[in-house]
Design a protein around this motif. Sequence first.
Motif, PDB file in Angstrom:
ATOM      1  N   UNK A   1       0.840  -1.213   0.000  1.00 56.57           N
ATOM      2  CA  UNK A   1       0.000   0.000   0.000  1.00 56.57           C
ATOM      3  C   UNK A   1       0.867   1.252   0.000  1.00 56.57           C
ATOM      4  N   UNK A   2       0.306   2.343  -0.447  1.00 56.70           N
ATOM      5  CA  UNK A   2       1.071   3.583  -0.613  1.00 56.70           C
ATOM      6  C   UNK A   2       1.620   4.105   0.718  1.00 56.70           C
TER       7      UNK A   2
ATOM      8  N   UNK B   1       2.921  -7.521   7.168  1.00 55.35           N
ATOM      9  CA  UNK B   1       1.669  -6.775   7.183  1.00 55.35           C
ATOM     10  C   UNK B   1       0.472  -7.685   6.940  1.00 55.35           C
ATOM     11  N   UNK B   2       0.692  -8.810   6.293  1.00 57.47           N
ATOM     12  CA  UNK B   2      -0.402  -9.759   6.056  1.00 57.47           C
ATOM     13  C   UNK B   2      -0.787 -10.515   7.324  1.00 57.47           C
TER      14      UNK B   2
ATOM     15  N   UNK C   1      -6.258  -4.273  15.867  1.00 53.46           N
ATOM     16  CA  UNK C   1      -5.511  -5.211  15.032  1.00 53.46           C
ATOM     17  C   UNK C   1      -5.630  -4.794  13.574  1.00 53.46           C
ATOM     18  N   UNK C   2      -4.493  -4.791  12.888  1.00 53.55           N
ATOM     19  CA  UNK C   2      -4.450  -4.419  11.471  1.00 53.55           C
ATOM     20  C   UNK C   2      -3.814  -5.539  10.680  1.00 53.55           C
ATOM     21  N   UNK C   3      -4.365  -5.819   9.516  1.00 51.76           N
ATOM     22  CA  UNK C   3      -3.762  -6.800   8.617  1.00 51.76           C
ATOM     23  C   UNK C   3      -4.051  -6.401   7.170  1.00 51.76           C
ATOM     24  N   UNK C   4      -3.293  -6.973   6.268  1.00 49.65           N
ATOM     25  CA  UNK C   4      -3.423  -6.671   4.851  1.00 49.65           C
ATOM     26  C   UNK C   4      -3.921  -7.904   4.113  1.00 49.65           C
TER      27      UNK C   4
ATOM     28  N   UNK D   1      -4.936  -4.654   0.347  1.00 44.30           N
ATOM     29  CA  UNK D   1      -5.708  -3.596   0.989  1.00 44.30           C
ATOM     30  C   UNK D   1      -5.785  -3.827   2.491  1.00 44.30           C
ATOM     31  N   UNK D   2      -5.928  -2.735   3.239  1.00 43.73           N
ATOM     32  CA  UNK D   2      -5.814  -2.759   4.696  1.00 43.73           C
ATOM     33  C   UNK D   2      -7.172  -2.989   5.359  1.00 43.73           C
ATOM     34  N   UNK D   3      -7.158  -3.846   6.391  1.00 41.40           N
ATOM     35  CA  UNK D   3      -8.332  -4.111   7.220  1.00 41.40           C
ATOM     36  C   UNK D   3      -7.956  -3.835   8.677  1.00 41.40           C
ATOM     37  N   UNK D   4      -8.927  -3.377   9.468  1.00 42.95           N
ATOM     38  CA  UNK D   4      -8.680  -3.073  10.875  1.00 42.95           C
ATOM     39  C   UNK D   4      -9.841  -3.593  11.718  1.00 42.95           C
TER      40      UNK D   4
END
Length: 283
Positions: free
Chosen positions: A69-70, A96-97, A108-111, A117-120
């Motif tokens: 991601x950017x 990041x995955x 919690x954050x993952x790709x 794309x990012x999920x939270x």
Amino acid sequence: MGAGFSGFVAEGSGGDQTPWKQGLGEMPESCVALVLAHLDPPQICKMALVNRAFRLASSADFVWESKLPENYRSLAQMLLDGSPDQLAKKDIYARLCRPNRFDGGTKELWMDKTSGRICVSISWKALKITGIDDRRYWNHIPTYESRFHTIAYLQQIWWLEVDGSLDLDYFPSGTYSLFFRLQLGRTTGKWLGRRVCNLDQVHGWDIKPVRFQLSTSQGHHTMSQCYLIQQGEWLLYHVGDFSVTSSSSSSNSAATIKFSMMQIDCTHTKGGLCLDSVLILPQ
């Protein structure tokens, strides 16, 4: 030249013509990397199994940087150990995955491995909840059904209000949807492989709707409401959608999203509600 021709003809010093074939193992690593850069991450990982040249090319930084991601640099600084310049781009992508906990383990954050794309997910522990510390109203229950391993269970209350917020710096440009993960009734275990849910305390949700709200510091606001009717099942209640642009996180002031759910009609009590988390997913 026929379509089935599989090699080149080289003329030797004695006039002999011998076929010369170049296999995949002889392809320059740089050429392989250029090809891999056009594939998606799962395909790149599969192609890395072809041979040594493909395996080495699949680790090239420029191959993986185009998949990140950017805002991966800021994400790496916030969530991963070390500077992004000290980590291989493939390693940043892989890490990041995975689920990355932050803010004291309450978020919690993952790709997504395919789309990048990012999920939270935001635990109820990171939310401001009216009466949450009063055991007459709320219980904190450990459970295998939550990624945070605990939920907040509402026994009975007159005034329900839940508020939360999150910095937009965690999200690259795109459109996202926000949901509350709720269940009417309390899961008490399993019987013959099926979930058992106690519905004894479920009441009051069919009298007045619950109101959900979402707003961003850029001026976007949305509101929705619905009755909580379906019992004994975890559901995602859609609050609204919001967009993130590259300019959102470039301003001097921190860009944020705020969200809430409430049912503040004090003419009746309501109870039997499980609150797990808030989910923010890319569209």
